[in-house]
Design an enzyme around this catalytic site. Sequence first.
Site, short mmCIF file in Angstrom:
data_model
loop_
_atom_site.label_atom_id
_atom_site.label_comp_id
_atom_site.label_asym_id
_atom_site.label_seq_id
_atom_site.Cartn_x
_atom_site.Cartn_y
_atom_site.Cartn_z
N HIS A 1 45.17 17.23 -22.48
CA HIS A 1 46.21 18.23 -22.84
C HIS A 1 47.30 18.34 -21.96
O HIS A 1 47.37 17.57 -20.82
CB HIS A 1 45.76 19.70 -23.11
CG HIS A 1 44.89 20.18 -21.94
ND1 HIS A 1 43.78 19.99 -22.11
CD2 HIS A 1 44.95 21.13 -20.90
CE1 HIS A 1 42.88 20.53 -20.97
NE2 HIS A 1 44.02 21.06 -20.28
N TYR B 1 48.48 22.89 -24.01
CA TYR B 1 48.35 22.80 -25.46
C TYR B 1 47.88 21.41 -25.53
O TYR B 1 48.38 20.24 -24.91
CB TYR B 1 49.79 22.99 -26.00
CG TYR B 1 50.23 24.37 -26.11
CD1 TYR B 1 49.62 25.07 -27.39
CD2 TYR B 1 51.03 24.89 -24.82
CE1 TYR B 1 50.29 26.38 -27.26
CE2 TYR B 1 51.32 26.38 -25.20
CZ TYR B 1 50.98 27.13 -26.07
OH TYR B 1 51.21 28.41 -26.34
N THR B 2 47.37 21.12 -26.73
CA THR B 2 46.78 19.67 -27.03
C THR B 2 47.87 19.14 -28.21
O THR B 2 48.00 19.90 -29.14
CB THR B 2 45.46 19.63 -27.76
OG1 THR B 2 44.59 19.98 -26.69
CG2 THR B 2 45.16 18.08 -28.03
#
Length: 293
Positions: free
Chosen positions: A85, A103-104
């Site tokens: 991520h 966040y991915t």
Amino acid sequence: MVSASDLLPFAVAFAVILGGWILFSGSTGTAMVAKPAAAKKTVLNPTEFQDFELEAKTVLSHNTAIYRFKLPTPTSILGLPIGQHISLAATLPDQPKQVVRSYTPITSDEDQGHVDLLIKSYPTGNISKHVASLKIGDTMKVKGPKGAMVYTPNMVRHFGMIAGGTGITPMLQVAKAIMRGRAAGDRTEVDLLFANVNPEDILLKDDLDELAAKDSKFRVHYVLNNPPEGWTGGVGFVSADMIKEKLPSPASDVKILICGPPPMVSAMKKATESLGYEKARPVSKLEDQVFCF
């Protein structure tokens, strides 16, 4: 009278000479060597934040949207290994230090020139609220890659995935990579338990259903707290019984992936342990049987 067959050797010789002249570019005498295709430029820097410009925003609900950030060139790729991520950072009012959250992306290095992030804005979410306030042309600080998970084809026989809300993003990233690798021999099976409150909260449902329709080794099982009338999926919170019924049994070639709100992750750690899976560590490592993003 000269026949066509008599001229054949001369024609062949002329073709060879002409080919050599073309190859060596007559006027300069230098060889014309085909240039290799330029490698795609990866842009992530693991040690320094970079500013990525917001290019587009696709609203999915009152508090959820897909944010597209522009990469430096149309052919740039993020350079993010599958399963890892990125960090987003911002200096916010009333915050003494820069705030950072992970966040991915829902895109991968198959996508050039941009990166898409699915973000749900929570009332107490500093970064998520900040991203929601961005206007097209504003920038966001990005750094990466980070994380202990790096997916490689056939690393396990079967993944059991448990996701809640936006925790679907790393699961989708891994599932898509598996399916892209089918032609090259990736045989990994995937069963996904995806929990949400209401039907409208099921993010990327069309994408998930399309993957399941195309690939018999990918199965998604939806769970809702508030199901509509006629609902045939799971009801309530994900339980040990649901995990036992829908996900693969503990084995050396099975891995459970978990991502969701902290209370859910904590509950899923206890549930999987009660079913005989290895106890999840406080911070997951790649080799763990139960891996929490």
